[in-house]
Write a protein that holds these residues in place. Structure first.
Motif, short mmCIF file in Angstrom:
data_model
loop_
_atom_site.label_atom_id
_atom_site.label_comp_id
_atom_site.label_asym_id
_atom_site.label_seq_id
_atom_site.Cartn_x
_atom_site.Cartn_y
_atom_site.Cartn_z
N ARG A 39 0.86 -1.18 0.00
CA ARG A 39 0.00 0.00 0.00
C ARG A 39 0.89 1.23 0.00
O ARG A 39 1.70 1.41 0.89
N HIS A 40 0.69 2.06 -0.99
CA HIS A 40 1.56 3.22 -1.10
C HIS A 40 0.94 4.50 -0.59
O HIS A 40 -0.25 4.63 -0.53
N HIS A 83 -2.02 1.63 7.90
CA HIS A 83 -2.42 0.63 6.90
C HIS A 83 -2.45 -0.78 7.48
O HIS A 83 -3.19 -1.64 7.02
N HIS A 106 -6.51 6.21 -3.63
CA HIS A 106 -6.30 7.44 -2.85
C HIS A 106 -7.33 8.50 -3.23
O HIS A 106 -7.72 8.61 -4.38
#
Ligand code: ZN
Length: 706
Positions: A17-18, A549, A668
């Motif tokens: 997960r960025h 996260h 996002h």
């Protein structure tokens, strides 16, 4: 090589997960799982050289003149924090968006260019690394040689496709193309076993589409219908560039669209792909074979270069059932057309200008609203980073990343972890049993800061000066083999998913670790000269984001060891879901562009991480200040500066088409809501800016999970 599915689909399912999606194509792969998606998001395309206009960014530090003092922070904090910056920083014509991330990224591009230019000078005594990165870059920059070669470098692919005698031979051709980096039919790679995360297993995934997502093939609004029509025209033009007559090319484009639509019918949408339960199906090779008997999987697995295995993660079983239907529904000649299209599509970035321009016109101009190609050197820097990232990265960190920065970063990470621990302990809605488990998970998080301890070994990758397409294909082959070699082996946590000059950060639920590469540890995210308040608001909240996260709607389903295991009591899970649904509804009501609203479910994990991250960063700042209130800086209190640090990192402009595209595929939220959504949920913000109770930046039903 990055652009247009130019690497085989070897993505790990949900995995990393960025922090931000808008930086590099390569990262998109980890986020979106499917190679084919990447380049459509990041306009890294090759083409004619343009006179260089970009200037080296002088300094990207936060300054007061970025603020719009005419805007009321309690009405629209994003406009207050970014208004002036936005007005002073229009989107450059070669980009679909421009933000603080990009400023930092561009700064890094100049550093990498210097490294590559030095290495490109062919003199005796170059190291093996300098030979590879230097010759790669010099070859990429040599446009006239690429023009001269024309479509010839693809001849071996076209001959191989033309020689197919029956559909039984498809597996043989598919593995050959996958090894070269052409995303056809499906994806294959390796990843952690969700239920035994320390073990790497093989995985097959959906794939083989030219457009960024399955939804593009089915949405029936006017814009989507028009886009599909333009896509077919684009495919036709690419066939014409290969020398096909217009009528023939038009018929071929129609076939491509039909086959891809057929495949897309079996593919999962992005929201479903965030649900680990929907993308984990450990099956035997025989069970997979039963889904698509028309495709000889043994031939494929052996040929693609995978070690022997007898079970694997079939990410979407339905896709492989549908694949059987699609294989049977089209003739051998139709399949040849489809394969030929994907060869030219995948290689477009390393072809002569006519291909590059046509590719750019559809994927960047039409789809994202980008006006012109990036200068060639920037594209070549990007490609070199994608193909030889850690070779360049070794030199990059020596030149840019000091031990002092690493030490200060570790101090902040520790402060954030401590704050999250205190936050968990004080949660009013969570019972003791679940709290205990959550703390065990938090204590097990490991941190990777700056650059990997073990660098990737590129010695088996041959880079030949003068062979642009060959370099790209060999790099793809190297990368696929590297991933396949992991199958059946224990997980190696020293292996990083992206090179250290990347401007991003990530959390991996299968590894329960966070990664902060050197690239992001610079102003405006991390400024050695700034006060703690600004740094905690920027990089501190980013650390908090990644840690959270581990506890968002997706990460919370994995335990301390990275295994998919439910560690929640039923009652606490219910309360957790009530709280996350507050965030889902809040963000689902935000308008992204025109009348298009955000997908609250697709963005839930990121929004949860933003909200949790900002809160624990705030707690960590207060604990660092230890009751002392520093004198205001530039007339702003530490608490006010904290929220400004957060908002400032998200200052950004985006084209409408790009925003529209991201609503479908980006987990996002747009920058504006990453700022206004989070601060409006925090009474601490209201206090810091002394907002009235009914101000727009005060959410009457404030959502809070962590
Ligand atoms: Zn994130």
């Amino acid at each position: 090589m990055d652009a247009f599915g130019n690497r085989p689909p070897t993505l790990s399912h949900l995995s990393v997960r960025h922090f931000d999606i808008s930086t590099r194509g390569k990262l998109m792969r980890f986020l979106l799982k499917l190679m084919a998606f990447c380049a459509a998001l990041v306009p890294v395309l090759w083409g004619q050289a343009k006179p260089e206009t970009a200037k080296k960014p002088a300094d990207v530090r936060f300054t007061l003149d970025m603020l719009d003092k005419n805007a009321d922070p309690c009405t629209d904090f994003y406009t207050y924090a970014c208004g002036k910056w936005k007005a002073a920083n229009p989107i450059p014509s070669d980009r679909p968006s421009w933000g603080r991330f990009n400023e930092l990224q561009e700064h890094g591009e100049y550093i990498v260019r210097d490294i590559l230019e030095k290495a490109a000078v062919d003199k005796p005594g170059r190291t093996a690394t300098e030979q590879k990165i230097g010759d790669y870059y010099a070859t990429c920059m040599d446009e006239s040689a690429i023009e001269k070669a024309g479509a010839k470098p693809m001849q071996h692919d076209f001959q191989s496709i033309a020689a197919l005698k029956s559909k039984d031979e498809l597996p043989k051709e598919i593995f050959r193309l996958h090894r070269e980096g052409v995303d056809v039919l499906f994806g294959f790679g390796s990843g952690s076993d969700f239920k035994n995360a320390s073990q790497i297993i093989a995985e097959v995934d959906q794939g083989g589409l030219g457009m960024p997502d399955r939804d593009y093939y089915f949405k029936d609004d006017a814009k989507s219908v028009e886009l599909r029509q333009k896509y077919v025209e684009h495919v036709q033009k690419m066939f014409e560039l290969l020398g096909d007559a217009p009528a023939k090319a038009a018929a071929e484009a129609k076939i491509v669209m039909e086959i891809e639509t057929g495949l897309a019918m079996g593919a999962l949408d992005q929201t479903s792909r965030r649900d680990p339960q929907k993308i984990y199906h450990k099956l035997s090779n025989r069970e997979l074979a039963a889904f698509s008997p028309a495709f000889n999987w043994n031939v494929y697995f052996e040929g693609v270069g995978a070690p022997k295995f007898d079970s694997l993660n079939v990410i979407e079983p339905d896709f492989f059932k549908q694949m059987e239907t699609v294989i049977n529904s089209f003739s051998l000649d139709d399949w040849k057309t489809y394969l030929r299209w994907h060869v030219v599509h995948a290689n477009a970035p390393v072809l002569p200008a006519a291909f590059v321009t046509e590719n750019f016109n559809f994927f960047a101009k039409t789809m994202q609203g980008t006006k012109e190609l990036r200068p060639r050197w920037k594209r070549c820097v990007g490609f070199a980073g994608d193909d030889l990232g850690e070779a360049i990265g070794q030199i990059y960190v020596k030149e840019t990343f000091g031990e002092e920065g690493k030490a200060r970063m570790l101090t902040m990470v520790n402060a954030l972890e401590k704050a999250l621990g205190e936050d968990i302990q004080s949660l009013p809605w969570m019972g003791e049993d679940t709290k205990k488990q959550a703390l065990v998970k938090l204590a097990a998080v490991t941190n990777r800061i700056g650059y990997p301890d073990k660098w990737r070994d590129y010695s088996s990758l041959q880079i030949v000066r003068g062979d642009a397409l060959g370099n790209s294909q060999r790099a793809n082959q190297y990368d696929l083999q590297r991933r396949l070699n992991k199958i059946g082996k224990p997980l190696d946590k020293r292996d990083w998913p992206y090179p250290p000059m990347t401007v991003n950060a990530s959390y991996n639920p299968n590894q329960n670790n966070i990664t902060f590469p050197a690239g992001i540890l610079q102003p405006p995210f991390f400024d050695k000269q700034a006060d703690d308040a600004m740094n905690y608001g920027a990089i501190g909240a980013a650390i908090g984001h990644e840690l959270t996260h581990g506890f968002d709607d997706e990460g919370s389903q994995f335990d301390a060891d990275g295994n998919l295991r439910d560690w929640w009591t039923a009652d606490d899970k219910k309360k957790f879901e009530e709280r996350t649904s507050c965030i889902k509804d809040q963000y689902g009501s935000f308008v992204a562009v025109d009348d298009l609203k955000l997908n609250g479910k697709l963005t839930l994990g990121e929004n949860t991480a933003d909200n949790g991250g900002l809160r624990i960063a705030y707690m960590a700042l207060l604990s660092t200040l230890a009751g002392k209130e520093p004198a205001p800086t530039d007339g702003l209190t530490a608490r006010q500066r904290f929220f400004l640090g957060w908002a400032n990192a998200w200052c950004q402009n985006r084209t409408d088409p790009f925003q529209r595209m991201l609503v479908t595929i980006d987990p996002h939220s747009p920058a504006k809501y990453r700022v206004n959504g989070t601060v409006s949920n925090m009474p601490e913000f209201r206090e810091a800016y002394q907002c009235k109770a009914d101000a727009p930046m005060v959410n009457q039903n404030a959502c809070r999970v962590w």
